[in-house]
Design an enzyme around this catalytic site. Sequence first.
Site, PDB file in Angstrom:
ATOM      1  N   LYS A  56     -12.881  32.374  51.024  1.00  0.00           N
ATOM      2  CA  LYS A  56     -12.234  32.637  49.736  1.00  0.00           C
ATOM      3  C   LYS A  56     -12.350  34.127  49.405  1.00  0.00           C
ATOM      4  CE  LYS A  56     -16.391  31.469  47.069  1.00  0.00           C
ATOM      5  NZ  LYS A  56     -16.959  30.656  45.979  1.00  0.00           N
ATOM      6  N   ARG A 157     -21.131  23.446  36.723  1.00  0.00           N
ATOM      7  CA  ARG A 157     -19.847  24.072  36.949  1.00  0.00           C
ATOM      8  C   ARG A 157     -18.879  22.933  37.230  1.00  0.00           C
ATOM      9  NH1 ARG A 157     -19.519  28.943  41.328  1.00  0.00           N
ATOM     10  NH2 ARG A 157     -19.517  27.154  42.739  1.00  0.00           N
ATOM     11  N   TYR A 286     -17.035  64.999  35.873  1.00  0.00           N
ATOM     12  CA  TYR A 286     -16.865  64.752  34.443  1.00  0.00           C
ATOM     13  C   TYR A 286     -18.202  64.729  33.702  1.00  0.00           C
ATOM     14  CZ  TYR A 286     -12.057  63.375  35.552  1.00  0.00           C
ATOM     15  OH  TYR A 286     -10.749  63.372  35.974  1.00  0.00           O
ATOM     16  N   MET A 334     -12.206  58.444  39.874  1.00  0.00           N
ATOM     17  CA  MET A 334     -11.321  57.367  40.301  1.00  0.00           C
ATOM     18  C   MET A 334     -11.038  57.391  41.805  1.00  0.00           C
ATOM     19  SD  MET A 334      -7.552  56.309  38.851  1.00  0.00           S
ATOM     20  CE  MET A 334      -8.185  55.952  37.211  1.00  0.00           C
TER      21      MET A 334
END
Length: 397
Positions: A56, A157, A286, A334
């Site tokens: 998955k 769950r 930054y 980023m």
Amino acid sequence: MLSHEKNHLTFNQQRDSYAWMSQRAWVEIDLAALSHNVRQLVKLLSPSTQLMAVVKADAYGHGAIVVAQTALESGASWLGVATVPEGIQLREAGIEAPILILGATHTPEQIQAIARWKLQPTLTSPKQALVFSNTLEDIKYDSPLPVHIKLDTGMSRLGTNWQEAAEFVQLVQRLPHLAIKSIYSHLATADSPDPTVMKQQQQRFETAIAQIRALGIEPPCLHLANSAATLSNRSSHYDIVRAGLAIYGLYPAVHLDSSIDLKPVMQVKARVTQVKTIAPGTGVSYSHHFVAPQELRLAVVGIGYADGIPRNLSNKMQVLIRGQRVPQIGAITMDQLMLDISALPADVQEGEVVTLLGTEGEEEISAEDWAKQLNTISWEILCSFKHRLPRVTLGNN
């Protein structure tokens, strides 16, 4: 040049092409290590127990198709996914092995797709079972659909409460178009050194199965163990074990790291895009959370948080260049991050390969290392790398 899986390139394709030389960052997937891990897990099992490779979330970020194919070739018999589209992706790639959908599915559209693509759903409640039966009746499905009954033994769950298991199984058995393929549950604390809760869940599971058998119903297949229980609790193996993290070469917990020889499958690499010298007192990135205490040589690397490098590792992580650890400095941005390479030889230049996760020489930086620094789990680290990073497969040629 792309292989059978989108954005999944073989090492030779990448190495011999301009695309390989120009990549700023990529993820390497070692299929030989994956095959080794699957074979090691199979060795732990009795001949009557099968291995389900959990693929998955795009095989935890490793690439579902290539991982599924390699796992099946190496001894796995089943595949586990979370969603219907994940199962369809494997079928479209020509994979014929049984595929269990571990998540809950409810809509007629999902049910029709499950039937069409010969997937095997998890049933978690009487209401869901009735929807399945009615939908299959409406589409005049002409053969019983294999379904798997999920019991909640303490995970809280998905699943029917274990105390209501016998009644639920009786209902499903009476419904047309459904055939019970297995009964299973999921362990919440199998990675804990304290086995108390795991044993309690296993006892609840066995009590539920005994109640089902008392009704004259013999479950065709039972499964309970995840990677941690596969490594620590042979009594939980039953007919199938569901291994996720372990097939990718990571241990679910520190106390299990001597139980089997696993090899990490994923490495994350990038290239230096600029080298410069900065003066004492110069701020980096930054907000200037790092200010150079003395003159230092700085390398800019073409990878950042948009690729999956956690920003919270800023000023905390190390990377490998030429087999040597160097510190990351300043805020991770980023698309880029910065390194202090002052301790490296002066000939480090643009294009140099940086290993963010993986091994170089005697040094290794692992997903567990990042997880420990971030107070999270290695599963989350593996799943975080975005798909603008090509997956380059090694060991399959």
